[in-house]
Write a protein that holds these residues in place. Sequence first.
Motif, PDB file in Angstrom:
ATOM      1  N   TYR A 556     -44.105 -30.758 -25.157  1.00  0.00           N
ATOM      2  CA  TYR A 556     -44.467 -30.037 -26.438  1.00  0.00           C
ATOM      3  C   TYR A 556     -45.759 -30.743 -26.955  1.00  0.00           C
ATOM      4  CZ  TYR A 556     -44.859 -29.083 -31.455  1.00  0.00           C
ATOM      5  OH  TYR A 556     -45.258 -28.869 -32.768  1.00  0.00           O
ATOM      6  N   VAL A 577     -41.474 -27.430 -24.495  1.00  0.00           N
ATOM      7  CA  VAL A 577     -41.484 -26.474 -25.535  1.00  0.00           C
ATOM      8  C   VAL A 577     -42.542 -25.693 -25.688  1.00  0.00           C
ATOM      9  CG1 VAL A 577     -40.509 -26.120 -27.867  1.00  0.00           C
ATOM     10  CG2 VAL A 577     -39.368 -27.864 -26.577  1.00  0.00           C
ATOM     11  N   PHE A 583     -37.222 -21.238 -28.089  1.00  0.00           N
ATOM     12  CA  PHE A 583     -36.433 -22.486 -27.745  1.00  0.00           C
ATOM     13  C   PHE A 583     -35.321 -22.729 -28.405  1.00  0.00           C
ATOM     14  CE2 PHE A 583     -35.985 -26.943 -28.967  1.00  0.00           C
ATOM     15  CZ  PHE A 583     -35.312 -27.400 -27.892  1.00  0.00           C
ATOM     16  N   THR A 587     -31.932 -23.198 -25.884  1.00  0.00           N
ATOM     17  CA  THR A 587     -31.574 -24.240 -25.689  1.00  0.00           C
ATOM     18  C   THR A 587     -29.847 -24.512 -25.806  1.00  0.00           C
ATOM     19  OG1 THR A 587     -31.713 -26.689 -26.135  1.00  0.00           O
ATOM     20  CG2 THR A 587     -31.921 -25.269 -28.147  1.00  0.00           C
ATOM     21  N   VAL A 629     -34.429 -27.931 -22.283  1.00  0.00           N
ATOM     22  CA  VAL A 629     -35.788 -26.786 -22.637  1.00  0.00           C
ATOM     23  C   VAL A 629     -35.523 -25.973 -21.517  1.00  0.00           C
ATOM     24  CG1 VAL A 629     -37.924 -26.924 -22.823  1.00  0.00           C
ATOM     25  CG2 VAL A 629     -36.836 -28.840 -23.428  1.00  0.00           C
ATOM     26  N   GLU A 633     -39.397 -21.328 -21.472  1.00  0.00           N
ATOM     27  CA  GLU A 633     -40.646 -21.913 -22.029  1.00  0.00           C
ATOM     28  C   GLU A 633     -41.744 -22.010 -21.339  1.00  0.00           C
ATOM     29  OE1 GLU A 633     -40.635 -22.845 -25.359  1.00  0.00           O
ATOM     30  OE2 GLU A 633     -38.859 -21.566 -25.187  1.00  0.00           O
TER      31      GLU A 633
END
Length: 699
Positions: A556, A577, A583, A587, A629, A633
């Motif tokens: 991320y 992410v 997300f 998740t 994750v 993504e």
Amino acid sequence: MTTQSELSPFSTLDDYIALPRVEGLALSPDGRRVVLTVATLSRDRTSYDRALWSAAADGSGVPTRLTRSAKGESGVAFTGSGDILFVSGRPDADAEKDTEAAQLWLLPAGGGEARAVTRLAGGVSGIAATAARSDTIVIAANLLVSAADLEADATARGLRKDKKVAAILHESYPVRYWDEDLGPAEPHLFSLDLSALEDVLAATAPDAAGSDKRADAPAPYPADLPRPRDLTPGPGRSGDTAGQALTPDGRTLIAALRAQEQRSGRAVLVSIDLETGVQTVLFDEEHVDFAAPAVSHDGSRLAFVRAEDSTPDGPADQELWVADIDGGRPRRVAVGWDRWASSLVFDADDRSLIVTADHDGRGPVFRVPLDGSAVQQVTTDQFSYTDVAVDAATGDLVALRSSWLAPSHPVRIGRSGEVTVLATPTTPPPAPGRVTEIETRAEDGARVRAWLLLPDGASAEHPAPLLLWIHGGPLNSWNAWSWRWSPLLAVARGYAVLLPDPALSTGYGLEFIARGWDAWGAKPYTDLLAITDAAEARADIDGTKTAAMGGSFGGYMANWIAGHTDRFRAIVSHASVWALDQFNGTTDSSHYWQQISSAQGMIDNSPHHSVRDIVTPMLVIHGDNDYRVPIGESLRLWSELAEHHAEPDGSTRHKFLYFPDENHWVLKPQHAVVWYETVFAFLDQHVHGAAWKRPELLG
């Protein structure tokens, strides 16, 4: 002259994955020996085989191998009598038909062959708890939702297998966890009386159990084995525990069972009488988890962690509590000590707790007195400690410890904190380079520190390129060895590696975590830039050649960095992410992420809003079996990189490394090799200007 890096197994990926590794430790009841779980690379180099080794707990002698099987062994524990328990999928010679599922095995303290002590159709998930003065134990295993008993479970499993049905009907949330599809079976805890093992050997036939002789009756559970007793027969996932412990006499289990709440749940502390199966709730509060129960050596008290739910307003503390074994007279200990216990056990005299916790880039052992006096730090070295066990006879501790230069290895810790390294079958590999510690001050005055690993020869005359490596979590710290994320592999290739703990990191107090709460793109980001500035200011670092990388939350941050600065030559984003709104609903634990994030925070801190501003080449990596994750993504990140930055002919300087059968970490050794080969080729291309070299196994 041959350099240390050239001699190091970190210079060659094939040598690195072949290094044996210590993964677990258990201490015998008499405190005289430890049993280590040791993993070695399989013959075909595509997995790891695990075996048990015995070593003296005082540091003397040489280790002895205890087990050897094609399926390997794990989850080691001792019975009160000193027999060794472990879980293995090895064949059971006494079974009429191999279940192909991992079972509980017992290796007698007096010597002899190991034997299976369960024959469950769905196998054993693990050893949940053992008793210090009893041979009663508790195991974890799964039963199909419709199964009323062990026989019905075996019948239902056989039917699904025969019909080749893999479908799962869900009736509650969640449906996935990390890399595991939940269901159709649910977790249960079972008690097992191993003292009856010799008696049941006298049974000569299954009929001795009085089995049903109807032709359509399910096969009875074997009469030559002690029958597991279901302690959590209720429906749902109550057996998903947050820890459990047996009283020394083996009569009572203290367990943090899951209580379902819409699409989430809380951990409730209960007492279970193993003779009657009666459950008594000890601690249960809305929006509070009770976890990690431990029982005193005299069986009179219990300790646990109490944690209120965090909200977008800030992180909640994780408190240490003690109470009588029946839940009476509860009280908090270590008030004002804002470190979070990663493990806890009672000290030998039951007057303190022995606790591990992240602390200033390390993971020391602490002693927490129950009389309210100050917390004492037992170990003061550069290591992090796990698997801590108490020698009740001497008060010494045994544990595994590691640092960024040394993988996990067994040690003995004296009462005053002196550490003795125990014998181990694994030889610690020589680490390339050296490690130092750096720190700086953030714009708000907060201290931000990091480990800096420097390659051999880094100097003002030969400054090293810098690789900023961001940890996952985000509630985490770069303080212990990781076989999966090994900065020494980069050090062996001439990179200096910066391992910082920015805002949100553990081990620096609650206020430090709160600095980045619901604002991942704010102080965590500026902390990373500040500590990178401090590293680049060193004469032995080439500040013109820097790259950044990270996985999970680190991924991320890599994405956020890509959209907010052009200072890095390359960025590697693993299992990252990208779009917070997407997300948080896909998740495996959506309730948690949504309860700690405000609607505005998800908008303000989502990296995908800055895709148009990305100018740095990115290597995107993801495994399709990652449920924490989800792959969506990186699929969206890749799509939007192409949308905004691909050439008219579709070509792009970005790359996407995809693993169809890997999870959040990419664990298969051959895939780890491909992962590092691709990462280093990408870094060399953009940091050093080398020609792109496609890894051979990528075709």
